[in-house]
Design an enzyme around this catalytic site. Sequence first.
Site, short mmCIF file in Angstrom:
data_model
loop_
_atom_site.label_atom_id
_atom_site.label_comp_id
_atom_site.label_asym_id
_atom_site.label_seq_id
_atom_site.Cartn_x
_atom_site.Cartn_y
_atom_site.Cartn_z
N ASN A 90 -7.51 45.41 70.99
CA ASN A 90 -7.87 45.54 69.58
C ASN A 90 -6.97 44.58 68.80
O ASN A 90 -5.79 44.84 68.61
CB ASN A 90 -7.64 47.00 69.14
CG ASN A 90 -7.86 47.19 67.65
OD1 ASN A 90 -8.30 46.28 66.95
ND2 ASN A 90 -7.56 48.39 67.16
N TRP A 91 -7.57 43.48 68.37
CA TRP A 91 -6.78 42.43 67.69
C TRP A 91 -6.46 42.81 66.23
O TRP A 91 -5.74 42.07 65.56
CB TRP A 91 -7.53 41.10 67.70
CG TRP A 91 -7.68 40.49 69.07
CD1 TRP A 91 -7.22 40.99 70.26
CD2 TRP A 91 -8.33 39.25 69.38
NE1 TRP A 91 -7.55 40.15 71.29
CE2 TRP A 91 -8.23 39.07 70.78
CE3 TRP A 91 -9.00 38.28 68.63
CZ2 TRP A 91 -8.78 37.95 71.44
CZ3 TRP A 91 -9.54 37.17 69.27
CH2 TRP A 91 -9.41 37.02 70.67
N LYS A 92 -7.02 43.91 65.77
CA LYS A 92 -6.80 44.36 64.38
C LYS A 92 -7.02 43.18 63.41
O LYS A 92 -7.92 42.38 63.63
CB LYS A 92 -5.41 45.00 64.25
CG LYS A 92 -5.22 46.13 65.29
CD LYS A 92 -4.06 47.04 65.03
CE LYS A 92 -4.01 48.11 66.12
NZ LYS A 92 -2.97 49.08 65.94
N HIS A 104 -10.92 54.53 64.52
CA HIS A 104 -9.51 54.18 64.75
C HIS A 104 -8.64 54.87 63.68
O HIS A 104 -9.06 55.01 62.53
CB HIS A 104 -9.34 52.66 64.69
CG HIS A 104 -7.99 52.24 65.19
ND1 HIS A 104 -6.87 52.29 64.39
CD2 HIS A 104 -7.58 51.81 66.41
CE1 HIS A 104 -5.82 51.89 65.11
NE2 HIS A 104 -6.23 51.60 66.34
N GLU A 111 -6.27 53.83 61.96
CA GLU A 111 -6.04 53.05 60.75
C GLU A 111 -7.22 53.18 59.79
O GLU A 111 -7.05 53.14 58.57
CB GLU A 111 -5.75 51.58 61.12
CG GLU A 111 -4.34 51.47 61.72
CD GLU A 111 -4.17 50.45 62.81
OE1 GLU A 111 -5.00 49.55 62.95
OE2 GLU A 111 -3.18 50.59 63.57
N GLU A 163 -5.32 57.99 71.08
CA GLU A 163 -4.26 57.17 70.49
C GLU A 163 -3.41 58.04 69.57
O GLU A 163 -3.77 58.24 68.39
CB GLU A 163 -4.86 56.02 69.68
CG GLU A 163 -5.69 55.06 70.50
CD GLU A 163 -5.77 53.68 69.86
OE1 GLU A 163 -5.53 52.70 70.56
OE2 GLU A 163 -6.04 53.57 68.64
N GLY A 201 1.84 50.97 67.33
CA GLY A 201 2.61 49.91 66.68
C GLY A 201 4.07 50.27 66.46
O GLY A 201 4.77 49.58 65.72
N SER A 238 1.27 51.53 71.79
CA SER A 238 2.42 50.82 72.37
C SER A 238 2.31 50.63 73.88
O SER A 238 3.31 50.70 74.60
CB SER A 238 3.73 51.54 71.99
OG SER A 238 3.92 51.50 70.59
N GLY A 282 -3.14 47.24 71.32
CA GLY A 282 -3.02 46.49 70.06
C GLY A 282 -2.13 45.27 70.26
O GLY A 282 -2.54 44.24 70.80
N GLY A 283 -0.86 45.39 69.85
CA GLY A 283 0.06 44.26 69.83
C GLY A 283 0.11 43.45 71.12
O GLY A 283 0.10 42.21 71.08
P1 13P Z 1 -0.36 49.05 69.62
O1 13P Z 1 -0.67 48.77 71.07
O2 13P Z 1 0.07 47.86 68.85
O3 13P Z 1 0.57 50.23 69.49
O4 13P Z 1 -1.76 49.51 68.94
C1 13P Z 1 -2.53 50.47 69.56
C2 13P Z 1 -3.84 50.54 68.89
O5 13P Z 1 -3.94 50.97 67.76
C3 13P Z 1 -5.02 50.05 69.62
O6 13P Z 1 -6.20 50.39 68.98
#
Ligand code: 13P
Length: 252
Positions: free
Chosen positions: A9-11, A95, A97, A167, A173, A213, A234-235
């Site tokens: 997920n590149w957000k 998600h 967010e 999640e 994050g 994470s 994510g990251g």
């Molecule tokens: P991180 O891997 O950066 O913690 O993000 C997880 C995430 O929200 C994937 O959708």
Amino acid sequence: MRKPFVAGNWKMYTDSSDAESLVNGLKPLVSDVKGLDIAVCPPFVYLQQVVNLTKNSNIRVGAQNCYVESRGAFTGEVAPEMLKDVGCDYVIIGHSERRHILGETDDLICRKVVKALSAGLEVILCVGELLEERETGKTDSVVETQLSNGLKEVAAGDMSRVTLAYEPVWAIGTGRTATPDQAQDVHAFIRRWLGTRYSPDITDKVRIQYGGSVKPENAKDLMDCPDIDGALVGGASLKSDSFAAIIKAAVH
Ligand code: 13P
């Protein structure tokens, strides 16, 4: 045996040149990886570019959101049919967010899941508790509410196109990942819930990703757990070598 599924997920992080170097870096690193599904989920405006870059590869493309209508006066929204039209296979829905920053409700999330499935997309439905909910012992009830509301109108026959992603919000994050035991407990709870809501067959087949994470260093221990079928990253999906390492850790 469920086929693992790792999605990045590149957000709202990448621009066009990042997208190009990420995909071009990833492709050779995972080209001979077999036995699992791989997807990247760029921002809307780069979907077409990434679909083109991933043609003839084992990397598929997903969006990070969609709307609940096919067409109409909905300024700023994108229909699932449009995602399908540009070559997406997946869409992430619910998600944390979007739930917590954009205020999406379970009801809206359920409508998005139904609409995305009817447009022919596969759905990654995210669930997860806040830190204070975990600390007050509410993890299972929060996750159960998100699942039962989010899947309220989803028929058993469509569940083969649904992946769930657990999640925990406190792990996203933050660098603070759930331990394999903490994650496995919730994944097992989700699988039992699928059995009461649907059937033993669906319980066995639905994939449940862990997200929060995930890094090359912790990916294998998490994905070795019996009910963890991959990761939503994510990251660490923003660097081709770390994402490739996580993908390889998911192969059984
Ligand atoms: P991180 O891997 O950066 O913690 O993000 C997880 C995430 O929200 C994937 O959708």
